[in-house]
Write a protein that holds these residues in place. Structure first.
Motif, PDB file in Angstrom:
ATOM      1  N   TYR A 253      27.423  32.651 -24.068  1.00  0.00           N
ATOM      2  CA  TYR A 253      28.609  33.404 -23.667  1.00  0.00           C
ATOM      3  C   TYR A 253      29.318  32.654 -22.546  1.00  0.00           C
ATOM      4  N   ALA A 254      30.568  32.286 -22.766  1.00  0.00           N
ATOM      5  CA  ALA A 254      31.360  31.564 -21.777  1.00  0.00           C
ATOM      6  C   ALA A 254      32.217  32.545 -20.991  1.00  0.00           C
ATOM      7  N   PHE A 255      32.358  32.279 -19.684  1.00  0.00           N
ATOM      8  CA  PHE A 255      33.180  33.134 -18.845  1.00  0.00           C
ATOM      9  C   PHE A 255      33.844  32.290 -17.761  1.00  0.00           C
ATOM     10  N   LEU A 256      34.978  32.733 -17.290  1.00  0.00           N
ATOM     11  CA  LEU A 256      35.760  32.041 -16.255  1.00  0.00           C
ATOM     12  C   LEU A 256      36.063  30.592 -16.649  1.00  0.00           C
ATOM     13  N   LYS A 257      36.148  30.321 -17.933  1.00  0.00           N
ATOM     14  CA  LYS A 257      36.548  29.044 -18.522  1.00  0.00           C
ATOM     15  C   LYS A 257      35.544  27.914 -18.301  1.00  0.00           C
ATOM     16  N   GLN A 258      34.845  27.880 -17.164  1.00  0.00           N
ATOM     17  CA  GLN A 258      33.988  26.746 -16.844  1.00  0.00           C
ATOM     18  C   GLN A 258      32.487  27.071 -16.882  1.00  0.00           C
ATOM     19  N   PHE A 259      32.115  28.330 -17.075  1.00  0.00           N
ATOM     20  CA  PHE A 259      30.715  28.722 -16.955  1.00  0.00           C
ATOM     21  C   PHE A 259      30.203  29.328 -18.250  1.00  0.00           C
ATOM     22  N   PHE A 284      21.944  28.393 -17.685  1.00  0.00           N
ATOM     23  CA  PHE A 284      23.279  28.499 -17.105  1.00  0.00           C
ATOM     24  C   PHE A 284      23.910  27.112 -17.144  1.00  0.00           C
ATOM     25  N   ALA A 285      25.180  27.037 -17.523  1.00  0.00           N
ATOM     26  CA  ALA A 285      25.873  25.756 -17.625  1.00  0.00           C
ATOM     27  C   ALA A 285      27.223  25.818 -16.930  1.00  0.00           C
TER      28      ALA A 285
END
Length: 295
Positions: A253-259, A284-285
């Motif tokens: 799940y991607a959030f805030l474009k960069q995380f 976490f990436a």
């Protein structure tokens, strides 16, 4: 669904040479999938840094006369730090650094076995990937070649270092094809490393670890709020250890474009050392975009 180490006579698994127990290599770039290299190299100036916690259940079983008598490694907890950077649209470099935080097994002292070392640095892996084709107007699919090499920095007593000089090579060919909201991918590779017989006194060798062929098929989603993956991986040793299969699923799940947060896991089937009954990873990436912007 468990790994079985076929040891017919008493021997010390964590011998002076030892071997690398970890069989999972993650896709550090992970543009399309965590679970295999399917031609999905990073674009130019794209960086991805990840940290994952990894649990394995019974990755190494000790047996006498074909019957399991205990787990030499019953539980293993590892942290994986990964980084990948797209130098150009066709060239990616990366690093995977595992650290064994804790591992333990059953008391097998009556068989002459010392406990495995509980914490240790794992063997770091460096990789270089060339993206030959990218699916789009010019090409019908993704195609890439990668070469990874492990550094001899592990510990034999912790089962984090391969036999001999401790260096292994892992070339892979990956391809992928996307359609609608799905993508299919495949990977084939060869792991080249030193070999080690775990029960050298046995008249029948059936537990020699060493080089192997690997192949994987992956089905994943794309262009959806939640990214899902399903992979089946086959390992066919060149030694007499036996085949193993792992079925792994992942949700990202991607959030805030960069995380991004990820959950991966699944069972292992087979007798090869390092194939756990179950593995689970939580990660976490961070993927910042350094691409130049136009005004």
């Amino acid at each position: 669904m468990r790994s079985l180490l076929l040891v017919t006579l008493v021997s010390c698994v964590a011998s002076a040479q030892g071997f690398e127990l970890e069989r999972l290599q993650l896709n550090a770039g992970a543009r399309e999938t965590w679970l295999a290299q399917t031609g999905d190299g990073l674009e130019a100036l794209r960086l991805r840094v990840s940290l994952l916690g990894h649990y394995q259940l019974r990755p190494l079983i000790y047996s006498v006369d074909g019957s399991a008598v205990g787990s030499y490694v019953a539980n293993r907890w590892t942290a994986h730090l990964l980084g990948a950077f797209g130098i150009t649209d066709w060239l990616e470099v990366g690093l995977q650094l595992p650290v064994v935080l804790s591992q333990r097994g059953d008391d097998l002292s009556k068989y002459g076995l010392l406990p495995v070392t509980s914490t240790a640095l794992g063997a770091p892996w460096l990789h270089v990937r060339t993206t030959l084709l990218r699916q789009g107007e010019k090409f019908p699919l993704d195609l890439g070649i990668s070469v990874a090499v492990s550094l001899p920095l592990g510990t034999a007593e912790a089962l984090t270092k391969d036999p001999g000089v401790g260096v292994a090579f892992n070339p892979k060919l990956g391809l992928g094809y996307g359609f609608s909201v799905l993508r299919v991918g495949a990977e084939v590779g060869v792991l080249v490393r030193g070999s080690q017989v775990l029960s050298p006194a046995s008249p029948t060798i059936s537990d020699e670890v060493g080089s192997q062929f690997s192949g994987a098929l992956v089905l994943s989603t794309r262009d959806l709020p939640v990214h899902a993956e399903l992979m089946a991986r086959l390992s066919a040793p060149f030694t007499t250890t036996g085949l193993s299969v792992e079925v792994l699923a992942a949700v990202r799940y991607a959030f805030l474009k960069q995380f991004e947060i990820s959950l991966l896991g699944g069972p292992g089937i087979g007798k090869a050392p390092g194939t756990p009954a179950l593995r689970v990873l939580l990660g976490f990436a961070w993927t910042p975009d350094f691409s130049p912007t136009t005004k």
